[in-house]
Design a protein around this motif. Structure first.
Motif, PDB file in Angstrom:
ATOM      1  N   PRO A   6       2.198  12.617   9.014  1.00 30.17           N
ATOM      2  CA  PRO A   6       1.681  13.703   9.863  1.00 30.17           C
ATOM      3  C   PRO A   6       2.774  14.474  10.593  1.00 30.17           C
ATOM      4  O   PRO A   6       2.554  15.611  10.980  1.00 30.17           O
TER       5      PRO A   6
ATOM      6  N   PHE B 221      -3.377   7.707  -2.970  1.00 34.22           N
ATOM      7  CA  PHE B 221      -4.550   7.492  -2.127  1.00 34.22           C
ATOM      8  C   PHE B 221      -5.779   8.222  -2.662  1.00 34.22           C
ATOM      9  O   PHE B 221      -6.745   8.445  -1.933  1.00 34.22           O
TER      10      PHE B 221
ATOM     11  N   ARG C  68       4.397   6.266   5.392  1.00 32.93           N
ATOM     12  CA  ARG C  68       3.006   6.643   5.595  1.00 32.93           C
ATOM     13  C   ARG C  68       2.763   7.206   6.993  1.00 32.93           C
ATOM     14  O   ARG C  68       2.229   8.294   7.148  1.00 32.93           O
TER      15      ARG C  68
ATOM     16  N   THR D   7       0.872  -1.181   0.000  1.00 27.78           N
ATOM     17  CA  THR D   7       0.000   0.000   0.000  1.00 27.78           C
ATOM     18  C   THR D   7       0.914   1.237   0.000  1.00 27.78           C
ATOM     19  O   THR D   7       2.047   1.146   0.455  1.00 27.78           O
TER      20      THR D   7
ATOM     21  N   GLU E  76      -6.691  11.695  -0.689  1.00 27.69           N
ATOM     22  CA  GLU E  76      -7.047  11.664   0.729  1.00 27.69           C
ATOM     23  C   GLU E  76      -6.480  12.926   1.417  1.00 27.69           C
ATOM     24  O   GLU E  76      -5.284  13.193   1.343  1.00 27.69           O
ATOM     25  N   PRO E  77      -7.365  13.707   2.100  1.00 26.42           N
ATOM     26  CA  PRO E  77      -6.912  15.002   2.643  1.00 26.42           C
ATOM     27  C   PRO E  77      -5.770  14.904   3.656  1.00 26.42           C
ATOM     28  O   PRO E  77      -5.036  15.857   3.813  1.00 26.42           O
ATOM     29  N   ARG E  78      -5.629  13.762   4.318  1.00 26.96           N
ATOM     30  CA  ARG E  78      -4.554  13.657   5.318  1.00 26.96           C
ATOM     31  C   ARG E  78      -3.180  13.803   4.683  1.00 26.96           C
ATOM     32  O   ARG E  78      -2.219  14.162   5.346  1.00 26.96           O
ATOM     33  N   TYR E  79      -3.082  13.486   3.403  1.00 26.00           N
ATOM     34  CA  TYR E  79      -1.761  13.510   2.758  1.00 26.00           C
ATOM     35  C   TYR E  79      -1.549  14.740   1.887  1.00 26.00           C
ATOM     36  O   TYR E  79      -0.543  14.850   1.195  1.00 26.00           O
TER      37      TYR E  79
ATOM     38  N   GLY F 110       3.354  16.998   7.996  1.00 26.05           N
ATOM     39  CA  GLY F 110       2.098  17.647   7.617  1.00 26.05           C
ATOM     40  C   GLY F 110       1.505  18.502   8.722  1.00 26.05           C
ATOM     41  O   GLY F 110       1.132  19.653   8.498  1.00 26.05           O
TER      42      GLY F 110
END
Lengths: 310, 296
Positions: free
Chosen positions: B194, B250, B190, B183, B253-256, B197
């Motif tokens: 954060p 992804f 991964r 993945t 995806e907003p987290r990244y 970020g």
């Protein structure tokens, strides 16, 4: 010994070259621009650890049991008389330092109050209000503001000038630095008194903006959340995730071990507060993490027994 | 257990991996397209081993023995005795897949083909090979001789045998391996997102300054380096491209989502230590950080 004498060394520490309080203040100054009003707005009464009738300054602690215990031990070692009020669950008598006592009502002459409820908003509101009405207006109230901003807490009380937020989590009582969030109401005197209190505990104050999660907890909780999402997608086993982060990027703890240290429920509460505050999908809490917080130790066994474990 | 290992690509990672293998007293065929690249790689390994001698960790005899195990090759068919292949060419799907396809023709039937990648799906690299079940990911960390971790990546078609052989090979090399599903970002890249970020968001929102966040990360959270110091070291462009690649893989995806600050710094050519300017400034000659109080 007068309380004055007791206070002087604390101040002295605050001004010592290594833990210079001005540095913290100077660094925070640019960050303060957008939100904070000038602290010199009103003729607020001077706030400082108060000269009281007793010789030894009293630290009044309320909130979560294990956290209160950590601060009680740290403060007692530095010469404070620690009073525990509304601490839940109450730590065992044997675990408490000698200088600590349990009180039924907030001590009226407490020099400083530290409120360490993390997630129970109603309990925090009750505690902060009671502290505000019991304590002299010159005593600062330092309240954990990881899930409710300090300014919101200040809005509950009359003595808005004396409440500042802080990051209080398990193990944080023993760190060299502490994150403190002043509010739009905080005058310089409050910050000086709070800085002197932390300096007396051997902690340097880092002034940051008043936002849920503050700095360290926001970063760590999002790391844990990401790890939980990966676990949820069955990317790897939890112990492998921990090993990978420690060996691959030298993190001090693996994310799941870290969640155990900080308290899984605290982590979820902080993430939920971030999610509510920002209303951004970015802070969506992993459903598995929420379950882990509810299930306690159970989830580890469950995952280990999973037939799919890679 | 293994006697002949092939390492394809003599860049930083390839050379590092070859060194790890050679230090296990195992013959390593190091392949690249020309002699200059190979010579440079061997020089780099020599320099690294020399430092180990200076620190008293190795004797000069041991160094010679290690170097003796390294066989530079520019002709792919020479690698045919290899019992395990690690490909460490540039991070480009087509180049990697092409390399492994050619290697598949050279080695004996059933030899594991491991690809050292941090951002390309192993499953995609395996697609188009005759035996995709033999392809596995082996994500080493830089510098390979020092970092203990290897992420062993199981592609969608990777067989259990291949996975087991790879895990055994990693422990043969003295590494700790973790098995990861194929993945984006695997585990480390991964879960580490954060760290950068959130730090960028905190600074972007003016919640705290760059040096405050670094101090808090070190002194409160206990990280060895603050996020901004670390981004300066990694390279802000490299960090951005990893984030961007995960964001794309992804499906947004907003987290990244990459932060505008990163993009602006890359546009400005402030890439970190390598350009003497990133979130901090560094002296051109001493490479030491220039502390400018109040600057964020």
């Amino acid at each position: 010994m007068t309380s004055n004498k007791e206070r002087t060394p604390a101040r002295g520490v605050a001004k010592a070259p290594k833990r210079k309080e001005p540095a913290g203040k100077k660094k925070a100054a640019p960050a303060a621009r957008p939100v904070r009003t000038t602290p010199s707005k009103a003729p607020t009464p001077e706030v400082k650890p108060r000269a009281s009738a007793t010789a030894i300054p009293v630290l009044l602690l309320s909130g979560e049991g294990s956290l209160a215990l950590e601060y009680a031990v740290a403060a007692a070692a530095k010469g404070y008389a620690v009073h525990l009020w509304n601490v839940d669950p109450l730590p065992a008598k044997s675990a408490l330092p000698q200088q600590a006592s349990i009180v039924a009502t907030p001590t009226a002459n407490a020099a400083v109050a530290l409120e360490v409820t993390i997630s129970d908003r109603a309990a925090k509101q009750r505690n902060v209000k009671a502290l505000d009405s019991a304590l002299p207006t010159t005593s600062p109230i330092i309240s954990s503001s990881l899930t409710v901003t300090a300014v919101e807490q200040a809005s509950w009380i009359v003595g808005k000038h004396r409440l500042v937020g802080c990051a209080a989590l398990p193990t944080y009582a023993s760190k060299l630095t502490v994150e403190v969030a002043p509010t739009v109401f905080s005058p310089r005197q409050t910050l000086e008194a709070v800085g002197a209190f932390y300096a007396s505990l051997g902690q340097r104050m880092e002034l940051v903006q008043d936002r849920v999660g503050l700095v360290s907890a926001r970063i760590i909780c999002q790391l844990i959340n990401e790890a939980a999402f990966a676990l949820q997608e069955d990317v790897a086993r939890p112990e492998d995730v921990d090993t990978a982060m420690q060996l691959g990027v030298n993190y001090p703890h693996g994310p799941f071990a870290w969640a155990d240290i900080l308290g899984m429920r605290n982590v979820v509460a902080i993430l939920q507060a971030l999610h509510a505050d920002y209303a951004e999908e970015r802070y969506r809490v992993s459903p598995l993490l929420r379950q882990m917080a509810l299930g306690g130790e159970w989830w580890r066994r469950q995952l280990e027994q999973s037939p799919k474990g890679m | 257990m293994f006697k002949y290992i092939a390492v394809i690509g003599a860049g930083t990672m390839g050379a590092g991996i070859a060194q790890v293998v050679a230090q296990m007293k195992c013959d390593v065929y190091l392949y690249d397209v020309n002699d200059t690249l190979l010579r440079r790689a061997v020089e780099r390994i020599k320099a690294d081993l020399k430092r180990a001698v200076q620190k008293g960790l190795m004797t000069p005899e041991e160094v010679l023995a290690v170097l003796d195990h390294i066989r530079p090759k520019t002709h792919l068919p020479d690698m045919s005795p290899a019992e395990f292949v690690i490909e460490a060419v540039t991070e480009d799907l087509r180049v990697k897949r092409d390399m492994l396809r050619r290697m598949e023709e050279v080695v004996k039937q059933g030899v594991v083909l491991a690809t050292n990648t941090s951002s390309i799906p192993v499953t995609a690299i395996a697609a188009g090979l005759k035996q995709p079940s033999k392809v596995v990911g082996m994500h080493f960390f830089n510098p390979a001789p020092i970092m203990k971790l290897v992420e062993v990546v199981r592609g969608d078609r990777t067989s259990d045998d291949t996975l087991k052989t790879t895990v055994d090979f990693a422990s043969f090399l003295g590494k700790t391996s973790v098995t990861v599903k194929d993945t984006p970002g695997f585990i480390v890249n991964r879960v580490a997102r954060p760290y950068y970020g959130e730090a960028l968001r905190i600074v972007g929102e003016n919640l705290a300054t760059v040096d405050q966040v670094d101090r808090i990360a070190r002194e409160v959270a206990g990280f060895a380096m603050g996020p901004f110091e670390l981004m300066d070291l990694i390279g802000i462009d490299v960090n951005l491209s990893v984030t961007q690649s995960m964001y794309d893989q992804f499906g947004g995806e907003p987290r990244y989502r990459p932060h505008p600050i990163q993009k602006r710094m890359v546009d400005a050519g402030k890439l970190g230590r390598k350009t003497n300017e990133g979130f901090y400034r560094y002296d051109e000659f001493s490479k030491k950080r220039i502390d400018e109080p109040g600057r964020s």
